[in-house]
Design a protein around this motif. Sequence first.
Motif, PDB file in Angstrom:
ATOM      1  N   GLU A   1       0.822  -1.203   0.000  1.00  0.00           N
ATOM      2  CA  GLU A   1       0.000   0.000   0.000  1.00  0.00           C
ATOM      3  C   GLU A   1       0.860   1.259   0.000  1.00  0.00           C
ATOM      4  O   GLU A   1       0.538   2.249  -0.656  1.00  0.00           O
ATOM      5  CB  GLU A   1      -0.941   0.014   1.211  1.00  0.00           C
ATOM      6  N   ASP A   2       1.949   1.200   0.750  1.00  0.00           N
ATOM      7  CA  ASP A   2       2.864   2.331   0.803  1.00  0.00           C
ATOM      8  C   ASP A   2       3.451   2.604  -0.580  1.00  0.00           C
ATOM      9  O   ASP A   2       3.534   3.762  -1.013  1.00  0.00           O
ATOM     10  CB  ASP A   2       3.970   2.060   1.823  1.00  0.00           C
ATOM     11  N   GLN A   3       3.835   1.544  -1.285  1.00  0.00           N
ATOM     12  CA  GLN A   3       4.369   1.710  -2.642  1.00  0.00           C
ATOM     13  C   GLN A   3       3.306   2.280  -3.586  1.00  0.00           C
ATOM     14  O   GLN A   3       3.600   3.128  -4.423  1.00  0.00           O
ATOM     15  CB  GLN A   3       4.874   0.362  -3.185  1.00  0.00           C
ATOM     16  N   LEU A   4       2.055   1.824  -3.443  1.00  0.00           N
ATOM     17  CA  LEU A   4       0.979   2.348  -4.286  1.00  0.00           C
ATOM     18  C   LEU A   4       0.699   3.821  -3.979  1.00  0.00           C
ATOM     19  O   LEU A   4       0.426   4.608  -4.884  1.00  0.00           O
ATOM     20  CB  LEU A   4      -0.292   1.514  -4.114  1.00  0.00           C
ATOM     21  N   ALA A   5       0.777   4.197  -2.700  1.00  0.00           N
ATOM     22  CA  ALA A   5       0.581   5.603  -2.330  1.00  0.00           C
ATOM     23  C   ALA A   5       1.700   6.470  -2.915  1.00  0.00           C
ATOM     24  O   ALA A   5       1.445   7.586  -3.383  1.00  0.00           O
ATOM     25  CB  ALA A   5       0.514   5.748  -0.815  1.00  0.00           C
TER      26      ALA A   5
END
Length: 191
Positions: free
Chosen positions: A103-107
Amino acid sequence: MDTDGVGGVSGNHLGEWMVGFAASVPHVNCLTAELQALVKGLTLDAQMQLLPLEVETDAEEVTKLLHSDTSRYSNLLCDCRHILKMLHDPLVRHAYREQNGVEDQLAKLGSRIRLTNELKLFVTPPLLVSHQQLADQMGMTTQRMVPTTQMREDFAQGENTCFVMDQIILHACSWSLLARQKRVDRHGKNT
């Protein structure tokens, strides 16, 4: 205009990717971005009818705000509560940031997208998160230090958490959605 990136992923009970998203949102503050991510993720799951759900967020304050009557974020909180009700009121719980690597990478990807009202959807993991997704599915661990006050709070709430090593088995999104697929037999019993 300053923007924040938001992102999330819904996976099944085996940790397999179902759908992910990334988007850019106007910058107000971090908590507003987390709430906007939750609204966008829940809306996506409602549209795709991903039920039943478990919702996880690395923003512990969001879990607290959902049960409060604060007026500062009332519009976003009303949206979240309404969509949660449509999704049969799934539990929204805190997950440590280390459990939300995808999720952090997608954000981060969302922060590089031009500001629009559209979500960038991913039906398969994009290349930039595939390594993290594989590590999560394999149960790779990461070390972290947790303040003793946090340990006391979590134990008081009855959470069974390992504080030195967080095993990452499954995760969902920054608003963190985890769609659980249950099978029910013809007598209404879970299988």
